[in-house]
Design a protein around this motif. Structure first.
Motif, PDB file in Angstrom:
ATOM      1  N   ASN A  81     -10.391  -4.378  -1.095  1.00 34.23           N
ATOM      2  CA  ASN A  81     -10.989  -3.061  -1.294  1.00 34.23           C
ATOM      3  C   ASN A  81      -9.909  -1.984  -1.384  1.00 34.23           C
ATOM      4  O   ASN A  81     -10.004  -0.928  -0.774  1.00 34.23           O
ATOM      5  CB  ASN A  81     -11.939  -2.779  -0.114  1.00 34.23           C
ATOM      6  N   GLY A  82      -8.875  -2.306  -2.132  1.00 36.51           N
ATOM      7  CA  GLY A  82      -7.782  -1.336  -2.249  1.00 36.51           C
ATOM      8  C   GLY A  82      -6.976  -1.213  -0.974  1.00 36.51           C
ATOM      9  O   GLY A  82      -6.323  -0.200  -0.757  1.00 36.51           O
ATOM     10  N   ASN A  83      -7.016  -2.252  -0.138  1.00 38.05           N
ATOM     11  CA  ASN A  83      -6.314  -2.113   1.146  1.00 38.05           C
ATOM     12  C   ASN A  83      -4.978  -2.847   1.219  1.00 38.05           C
ATOM     13  O   ASN A  83      -4.425  -3.011   2.292  1.00 38.05           O
ATOM     14  CB  ASN A  83      -7.231  -2.523   2.309  1.00 38.05           C
ATOM     15  N   HIS A  84      -4.452  -3.270   0.090  1.00 38.63           N
ATOM     16  CA  HIS A  84      -3.082  -3.791   0.079  1.00 38.63           C
ATOM     17  C   HIS A  84      -2.149  -2.656   0.519  1.00 38.63           C
ATOM     18  O   HIS A  84      -2.374  -1.499   0.152  1.00 38.63           O
ATOM     19  CB  HIS A  84      -2.748  -4.259  -1.342  1.00 38.63           C
ATOM     20  N   PRO A  85      -1.123  -2.977   1.311  1.00 39.44           N
ATOM     21  CA  PRO A  85      -0.242  -1.902   1.808  1.00 39.44           C
ATOM     22  C   PRO A  85       0.327  -1.014   0.702  1.00 39.44           C
ATOM     23  O   PRO A  85       0.515   0.194   0.896  1.00 39.44           O
ATOM     24  CB  PRO A  85       0.883  -2.648   2.524  1.00 39.44           C
ATOM     25  N   TRP A  90       0.103   4.219  -1.927  1.00 37.24           N
ATOM     26  CA  TRP A  90      -0.153   5.030  -3.131  1.00 37.24           C
ATOM     27  C   TRP A  90      -1.156   6.153  -2.809  1.00 37.24           C
ATOM     28  O   TRP A  90      -1.030   7.259  -3.302  1.00 37.24           O
ATOM     29  CB  TRP A  90      -0.694   4.127  -4.242  1.00 37.24           C
ATOM     30  N   LEU A  91      -2.146   5.808  -1.976  1.00 37.26           N
ATOM     31  CA  LEU A  91      -3.133   6.827  -1.597  1.00 37.26           C
ATOM     32  C   LEU A  91      -2.503   7.862  -0.685  1.00 37.26           C
ATOM     33  O   LEU A  91      -2.735   9.061  -0.830  1.00 37.26           O
ATOM     34  CB  LEU A  91      -4.327   6.180  -0.881  1.00 37.26           C
ATOM     35  N   GLU A  92      -1.688   7.370   0.245  1.00 32.55           N
ATOM     36  CA  GLU A  92      -1.098   8.302   1.212  1.00 32.55           C
ATOM     37  C   GLU A  92      -0.189   9.317   0.507  1.00 32.55           C
ATOM     38  O   GLU A  92      -0.215  10.506   0.810  1.00 32.55           O
ATOM     39  CB  GLU A  92      -0.314   7.507   2.256  1.00 32.55           C
ATOM     40  N   ILE A  93       0.600   8.830  -0.432  1.00 28.26           N
ATOM     41  CA  ILE A  93       1.534   9.730  -1.145  1.00 28.26           C
ATOM     42  C   ILE A  93       0.814  10.435  -2.305  1.00 28.26           C
ATOM     43  O   ILE A  93       1.337  11.355  -2.898  1.00 28.26           O
ATOM     44  CB  ILE A  93       2.764   8.923  -1.647  1.00 28.26           C
ATOM     45  N   THR A 139       9.348   9.867  -8.568  1.00 27.96           N
ATOM     46  CA  THR A 139       9.798  10.202  -7.197  1.00 27.96           C
ATOM     47  C   THR A 139       8.716   9.802  -6.195  1.00 27.96           C
ATOM     48  O   THR A 139       9.019   9.316  -5.115  1.00 27.96           O
ATOM     49  CB  THR A 139      10.122  11.698  -7.039  1.00 27.96           C
ATOM     50  N   ARG A 140       7.464   9.976  -6.572  1.00 29.89           N
ATOM     51  CA  ARG A 140       6.381   9.584  -5.662  1.00 29.89           C
ATOM     52  C   ARG A 140       6.248   8.068  -5.572  1.00 29.89           C
ATOM     53  O   ARG A 140       5.921   7.526  -4.528  1.00 29.89           O
ATOM     54  CB  ARG A 140       5.060  10.214  -6.085  1.00 29.89           C
ATOM     55  N   ILE A 145       6.618   3.292  -2.256  1.00 29.41           N
ATOM     56  CA  ILE A 145       7.134   1.940  -1.979  1.00 29.41           C
ATOM     57  C   ILE A 145       7.782   1.924  -0.588  1.00 29.41           C
ATOM     58  O   ILE A 145       7.556   1.011   0.208  1.00 29.41           O
ATOM     59  CB  ILE A 145       8.129   1.493  -3.079  1.00 29.41           C
ATOM     60  N   LYS A 146       8.526   2.976  -0.280  1.00 32.28           N
ATOM     61  CA  LYS A 146       9.159   3.048   1.045  1.00 32.28           C
ATOM     62  C   LYS A 146       8.109   3.191   2.145  1.00 32.28           C
ATOM     63  O   LYS A 146       8.253   2.627   3.227  1.00 32.28           O
ATOM     64  CB  LYS A 146      10.148   4.211   1.098  1.00 32.28           C
ATOM     65  N   THR A 147       7.064   3.924   1.834  1.00 29.45           N
ATOM     66  CA  THR A 147       5.973   4.069   2.811  1.00 29.45           C
ATOM     67  C   THR A 147       5.326   2.712   3.081  1.00 29.45           C
ATOM     68  O   THR A 147       5.029   2.375   4.227  1.00 29.45           O
ATOM     69  CB  THR A 147       4.915   5.052   2.266  1.00 29.45           C
ATOM     70  N   ALA A 148       5.136   1.932   2.026  1.00 22.11           N
ATOM     71  CA  ALA A 148       4.534   0.603   2.198  1.00 22.11           C
ATOM     72  C   ALA A 148       5.442  -0.288   3.025  1.00 22.11           C
ATOM     73  O   ALA A 148       4.973  -1.031   3.892  1.00 22.11           O
ATOM     74  CB  ALA A 148       4.276  -0.030   0.830  1.00 22.11           C
TER      75      ALA A 148
END
Ligand code: FES
Ligand code: FES
Lengths: 154, 752
Positions: A81-85, A90-93, A139-140, A145-148
């Motif tokens: 359900n879109g919950n891959h890290p 991607w959602l967070e950023i 840049t995002r 990717i770093k956030t994941a």
């Protein structure tokens, strides 16, 4: 025309198509999974990226006849359900602008992290360089990717 | 509080009965089936049993959920979030209870549904807030009526109506059925900026979840039972048209249904300025699947012939325009020679202040520099496409287009179908950048559907998308500056032109800041079609002007920012001429902000910094760009950006857009170029057309907004043009070489 039994997102799909048909068009026109995008058709933009086994591949260059038993994962099958890290990051950023390239970006990024769980900036840039974002969200994407990576490490 | 009379928008508030019953049924069938889930996820509640239509922009469910119909098509600027925010702000409803739906094309209900020119938020700022405010007022009136209390005593908060004295309260959902029966008020109050709760705070993209899970949403994703795929075979060169086609072999190919020819315009049709189309006579191949049609396309035998020259009168944005289309096969080499020839003779004088001729004659020193830029292809990631289904004298369309209303007259004429019978859905665009404002492909799709009598999706291949025109024009500008013996700037002369249009804005800065000023322009006709490309004309002029001003400042031994601020001070305090189309104070404001945020004054010799500022689309933007050379390649280390676009509705989304504009600018300044040989575009896909990629993108972008309470202005375009100047000026610092012709970096030539 020839029949193929394809393993797509954990399900077996039968298609009857010309054996030269690239997986991109099999997915979009025949299996009706349109999350995988057409951008160039010549392996230059990455919009069509899917996973073949664990690897990110350009589905516009992958004839259906070459797939065989290998598992194909598309953006629709990356997670429940879109919950891959990577998707969560991607959602967070809040990465997307038009969004057209983003399925391909996410498929490239998730394959990278599977291979290299803690990539350096250079490794990120090399892995993502085949994916064009015309809207310029690079840049995002890098930040996401770093956030994941960080989310996986906690 | 601002009291606003709604009568100007009265027609926009007509009830939206077709939408209340679920909108166009055609469409993203699986997308539609996802809506209740999405709604549930957003609100944490079930879908309402009943919806009550308050006006064409919103309906309220009996459980308090609100659906906002967002009017303008989305192409990545995130208006599908920011426009509903305007409605929700004035409605006083919790954002989590808002569901966003894309309105279809409907001029009467939704006004001018334009995505372009950075006009979206600016144009909708009042109307969408009024849509929310009128609905709120109707809910308050309904509560007053139900509770038998004065409406003025009712307050609202987060979707709840309250009457303090009687201790009564009710959710919007409970009052919606009564409210929907009341008259639309003639006057409403809009909030003051200080009272905003949603506007000015970052809200996540409402479509992000769908995007990252690959849900169908783009025009290219459109599916319908029985739908066929169509592709077009275009002439191989500008200046050529269809002579004949031999379709026999192709018709026999697997999956191919038909091969047809179409004519995009009816004889004598009065074209709109956006009916740009180099190839109105085309061959279309229709088949079962994209791959099969692509194979057939390669095999089609067609013969082509040269076009004849034409002159047409078109209805442009600013009235009638004459368009000359010469015959012949054009080449970049010839274009360059033509441009240099015109640049060396007097042009048409557009503005003159003081006595520039005398100032140049008297000058102790003259600085003259010429700048140029090539044609550019838009290269949206989603290639051009359109779905059309003609049934009798009705047509349904779903296409990624920026300006739906502009193509209606063409559709009416070419199809012979009255405009009331044209239904158009506005799917998300995978980028547009101006290109999707020219919707010839919608007409093509509809004509094909009409001929083959089936629903079809027309798909342009990347090659079709890149080689069939409507490019950013090629431009040239010569700047001259005169200095007296004390090195003061005494006169400025611009002469700018292009193929086929001049890029000049004679009344923009530095006009108004210089006593003796002369602006001239010229243009050269061409059969290569051009159109708007992110910040038309500004996207060249800003780079040329800001690079030239950098050299002027250097000649005068002045700091690059201080020099610009000095000119702006002059323009503000004692402007030259009358018609200066910028606000010198706001212009200076972005320069001061970028100066502060980039720590410009701490001269750091290790940094190669370029500055540039520009005003366009009613907003101001300034960048400081740091660049270094690494193995002969430029690396953009950081860009600090300051923007004044008035109130920023959704700050993080606006920041994203600025980051994108900066990256786009760096990419096009470095690599963007389309050349021609004998009418043939010399690049047809991304192996030849270099796009900026992650490795070349700025490593860091730091965006700042001037905080003020001015009504919002443009945001998608203004940060783009000055990037070209900042890149040029930083490249000079890093390499010691000035760069005058774009693209600055090509594969052959390594700079520095
Ligand atoms: S569509 Fe496959 S890489 Fe571009
Ligand atoms: S978000 Fe538009 S192409 Fe990447």
């Amino acid at each position: 025309m020839a029949k193929f039994n394809l393993k797509i997102n954990g399900q077996t799909q039968e298609v009857d198509v010309d054996p030269t048909t690239p997986m991109l068009w099999v997915l979009r026109d025949h299996v009706k999974l349109v999350g995988t995008k057409y951008g160039c058709g010549i392996a230059q933009c990455g919009a069509c990226t899917v996973h073949l086994g664990n690897n990110a591949v350009r589905s516009c260059q992958l004839p259906v006849s070459a797939v065989g038993e290998q598992e194909i994962t598309t953006i629709e099958g990356l997670s429940e359900n879109g919950n891959h890290p990577v998707q969560q990051a991607w959602l967070e950023i809040d990465v997307p602008q038009c969004g057209y390239c983003q399925a391909g970006q996410i498929m490239s990024a998730s394959a990278l992290l599977k291979r290299t769980p803690n990539p350096s900036d250079e490794e990120i840039e090399s892995a993502m360089n085949g994916n064009i974002c015309r809207c310029g969200t690079y840049t995002r994407i890098k930040k996401a990717i770093k956030t994941a990576v960080n989310a996986e490490n906690v | 509080m601002t009291k606003i009379n709604t009568h100007i928008g009265r027609r926009a508030f007509i009830r939206n009965t077709s939408l209340a019953s679920g909108g166009l049924v055609l469409g993203f069938s699986f997308l539609n089936s996802c809506k209740p889930e999405q709604a549930k996820e957003m609100s944490g509640t079930e879908m309402p049993n009943e919806w009550f239509e308050m006006n064409s922009y919103l309906k309220i469910g009996d459980n308090g959920m609100v659906t906002v119909y967002t009017p303008n098509p989305e192409f990545g600027q995130n208006i599908r979030t920011s426009m509903p925010m305007l409605v929700a702000e004035e409605l006083d409803v919790d954002w989590k209870n808002v569901v966003v739906e894309q309105a279809p094309y409907h001029a009467e209900k939704y006004g001018f549904q334009l995505t372009g020119g950075s006009t979206g938020i600016k144009a909708r700022w009042i109307p969408l807030r009024m849509a929310g405010a009128t609905a709120k007022q109707m809910l308050m009136a309904a509560a007053a009526k139900t509770w038998q209390v004065p409406a003025e005593e009712i307050t609202t908060k987060g979707g709840v109506l309250q009457h303090a004295a009687s201790e009564k309260s009710a959710g919007y959902g409970e009052m919606a059925s009564v409210a929907a029966t009341l008259d639309v008020p003639v006057e409403v109050q809009l909030k003051e900026v200080k009272d905003f709760k949603l506007i000015g705070r970052s809200h996540k993209n409402v479509d992000a979840k769908k995007i990252i899970t690959g849900e169908p949403m783009f025009g290219m994703d459109y599916q319908k039972d029985g739908m066929l795929i169509a592709m077009i075979v275009h002439p191989p060169a500008f200046g050529m048209t269809l002579k004949s086609v031999d379709d026999e072999a192709v018709k026999a190919m697997p999956g191919i249904k038909d091969v047809i020819t179409i004519k995009s315009f009816k004889e004598g049709f009065k074209k709109h300025g956006f009916d740009t189309n180099a190839f109105p006579e085309l061959v279309a191949i229709v088949g079962n699947s994209t791959w099969e049609v692509m194979q057939a396309k390669k095999k089609l035998n067609a013969e082509w012939k040269p076009i004849t020259a034409t002159t047409e009168i078109v209805n442009g944005f600013f009235g009638k325009e004459t368009r000359n289309t010469p015959a012949g096969l054009e080449s970049t080499q010839g274009h360059k020679a033509q441009m240099e020839a015109l640049a060396s003779i007097p042009g048409n004088i557009v503005r003159k202040d003081g006595n520039p001729e005398a100032a140049f004659k008297k000058a102790a020193k003259i600085l003259e520099r010429s700048y140029s830029a090539p044609f550019l292809a838009h290269n949206s990631m989603e290639p051009i496409n359109a779905f059309a289904h003609v049934e009798g004298n009705k047509v349904k369309i779903a296409a990624p287009i920026q300006i739906p209303s502009f193509i209606i007259p063409t559709l009416e004429s070419s199809l012979g179908i009255p405009k009331e019978n044209i239904e158009m859905e506005l799917p998300r665009m995978g980028g547009g950048f101006g290109r999707k404002g020219y919707a010839h492909f919608v007409v093509e799709a509809a004509l094909i559907s009409q001929k083959v009598n089936a629903p079809i999706k027309l798909v342009y291949s990347r090659e079709d998308d890149m080689t069939t025109g409507i490019y950013r024009p090629t431009y040239h500008a010569t700047y001259r500056a005169a200095f007296d013996e004390n090195n003061n700037l005494t006169a400025l002369h611009i002469k700018a032109g292009g193929i086929p249009e001049s890029p000049l804005f004679a009344n923009r800065f530095p006009a108004g800041a210089i006593d003796n000023y002369l602006a001239e322009e010229w243009s050269i006709d061409s059969n290569i079609t051009v159109g708007a490309f992110r910040a038309p004309r500004s996207n060249f002029m800003a780079g040329a002007e800001q690079a030239f001003l950098d050299e002027v400042a250097e000649t005068m031994n002045k700091d690059a920012i201080q020099f610009r601020l000095d000119l702006l001070k002059r323009a503000k305090e004692n402007p030259v001429g009358e018609d200066n189309q910028y606000d010198a104070q706001r212009y200076a404001g972005v320069l001061e902000l970028v100066q502060e945020k980039s720590a410009w004054k701490q001269k750091d010799e290790s940094k190669h910094r370029g500055v540039a500022a520009y005003f366009c689309h009613n907003s101001y933007a300034a960048h400081v760009l740091d660049l270094k050379m690494e193995n002969g390649k430029p690396v953009v280390e950081k860009v600090v950006c300051a923007i004044d676009c008035g109130v920023v509705v959704n700050p993080d989304a606006a920041t994203n857009m600025a980051e994108g504009a900066i990256t786009d600018g760096v990419g096009n300044a470095f690599f963007g170029e389309l050349t021609f040989k004998d009418g043939v575009p010399q690049k047809n896909n991304f192996h030849q057309y270099q796009m900026i990629r992650m490795k070349e993108a700025p490593k860091e972008i730091d965006v700042h907004f001037v905080q003020n309470e001015i009504d919002p202005t443009g945001m998608g375009e203004p940060p783009f043009p000055p990037v070209f100047g900042a890149v040029a000026n930083a490249l000079y610092k890093a390499t010691g070489q000035r760069h005058y012709s774009q693209p600055f970096i090509t594969k052959k030539e390594v700079v520095g």
